[in-house]
Design a protein around this motif. Structure first.
Motif, mmCIF file in Angstrom:
data_model
loop_
_atom_site.group_PDB
_atom_site.id
_atom_site.type_symbol
_atom_site.label_atom_id
_atom_site.label_comp_id
_atom_site.label_asym_id
_atom_site.label_seq_id
_atom_site.Cartn_x
_atom_site.Cartn_y
_atom_site.Cartn_z
ATOM 1 N N ALA A 1 33.306 -7.487 5.065
ATOM 2 C CA ALA A 1 33.671 -8.102 3.586
ATOM 3 C C ALA A 1 32.481 -8.783 2.925
ATOM 4 C CB ALA A 1 34.951 -8.276 3.505
ATOM 5 N N HIS B 1 39.122 -5.122 -4.506
ATOM 6 C CA HIS B 1 38.445 -6.046 -4.867
ATOM 7 C C HIS B 1 37.223 -6.377 -3.884
ATOM 8 C CE1 HIS B 1 37.605 -9.920 -7.368
ATOM 9 N NE2 HIS B 1 37.139 -10.895 -6.069
ATOM 10 N N GLY B 2 36.787 -7.032 -4.702
ATOM 11 C CA GLY B 2 35.027 -6.982 -3.322
ATOM 12 C C GLY B 2 34.332 -5.537 -3.025
ATOM 13 N N PHE C 1 41.559 -5.634 1.378
ATOM 14 C CA PHE C 1 41.266 -4.801 2.363
ATOM 15 C C PHE C 1 42.834 -4.093 2.384
ATOM 16 C CE2 PHE C 1 40.767 -3.679 5.926
ATOM 17 C CZ PHE C 1 39.813 -2.487 6.468
ATOM 18 N N THR D 1 37.109 -10.090 -0.388
ATOM 19 C CA THR D 1 37.529 -8.377 -0.359
ATOM 20 C C THR D 1 38.922 -8.738 -0.383
ATOM 21 O OG1 THR D 1 35.910 -8.317 -0.081
ATOM 22 C CG2 THR D 1 36.908 -6.929 0.676
ATOM 23 N N LEU E 1 33.691 -3.516 0.596
ATOM 24 C CA LEU E 1 33.525 -3.234 1.885
ATOM 25 C C LEU E 1 32.028 -2.907 2.611
ATOM 26 C CD1 LEU E 1 35.507 -3.982 3.806
ATOM 27 C CD2 LEU E 1 36.803 -1.458 3.410
ATOM 28 N N ALA F 1 28.557 -8.948 -5.609
ATOM 29 C CA ALA F 1 30.018 -9.476 -4.204
ATOM 30 C C ALA F 1 30.115 -10.764 -3.933
ATOM 31 C CB ALA F 1 30.595 -8.192 -3.797
ATOM 32 N N ALA G 1 38.647 -1.148 -0.829
ATOM 33 C CA ALA G 1 38.511 -2.580 -1.039
ATOM 34 C C ALA G 1 39.159 -2.667 -2.840
ATOM 35 C CB ALA G 1 37.158 -3.077 -0.689
#
Length: 245
Positions: A70, A38-39, A76, A74, A41, A207, A36
């Protein structure tokens, strides 16, 4: 875990998952790297749960039953690898350290639909794979029913401040037995396990946009400064900042 689908071929892809999105339990014939950028996981298996901020990826070996969730929006990324492509000889899910170079390679590799471009990037990707020095990213699943009962008491409320002795009485098991089970099954003490449980929740809450103060309080730390100190010590960055990229 309950298997809901079987995916025989691992897929290399990049997509955006909305907050709270879940991918049901499944398994692949090949190995997989999930990341991930961003975010946060989460990867759940029968052996436990792993959480991965942007500083980490997760290696999922061929045949391992796993699902994803997520936390926060996110980005992914999944990398498909043949069963024989296992340079670290990993037989179990493992957190991987994501260096700045590996981050960019993972993003470029999963975003590309060109086999030629992926072929050029792949040697760099494989050469950059390293196990992460952050054991707190893994929360093991208890096998013994007595240990599971105590873990279950805290899983729903990681801020519970009861001592192991008190929890043992509530679960109808001896404190010495629990101490032994934590060491035998998890390879850690009860305080170490509880800290990891709280860190897992903290990563998810942050998050999802919770403040540092609210997250520390909900996870059971006595003060924001205590939360920041423990988080930084285990994760390598402060909860108010971002995972290294």
């Amino acid at each position: 875990m309950t298997e809901t689908s079987l995916v025989e071929l691992t897929v290399t892809s990049s997509r955006l998952l909305p907050a709270g999105a879940e991918i049901p339990a499944h398994r692949h014939r090949g190995n997989q790297i999930v990341y991930a950028s961003h975010g946060v996981l989460a990867v759940d298996t029968d052996a436990g749960s792993w959480v991965a901020p942007a500083s980490s990826a997760i290696w999922v070996p061929a045949g391992v039953l796993h699902g994803h969730r997520a936390y926060g929006v996110t980005a992914f990324h999944t990398v498909a690898l043949e069963r024989r492509a296992n340079p670290l000889r990993l037989a179990e899910p493992t957190v991987l350290e994501v260096s700045p170079l590996l981050r960019e390679v993972l993003i470029a590799y999963t975003a590309s639909d060109s086999d030629r471009r992926r072929a050029r990037l792949r040697p760099v990707l494989m050469d950059e794979l390293r196990p992460s020095p952050q054991p707190a990213l893994w929360l093991p699943t208890p096998r013994d029913s007595r240990l599971a009962a105590v873990c279950g008491l805290l899983a729903g409320n990681p801020a519970d401040q009861r001592s192991l002795a008190t929890l043992a009485r509530a679960a109808g098991v001896g404190q010495r037995t629990l101490t032994r089970l934590f060491a035998e099954e998890f390879g850690m003490s009860f305080p170490q396990w509880r800290t990891q449980l709280r860190l897992h929740l903290a990563l998810r809450l942050l998050a999802e946009g919770q403040s540092v103060t609210a997250t520390g309080h909900r996870c059971g730390w006595s003060s924001t400064s205590a939360f920041v100190d423990v988080f930084h010590r285990h994760m390598g960055y402060t909860p108010g900042g971002r995972a290294p990229r």
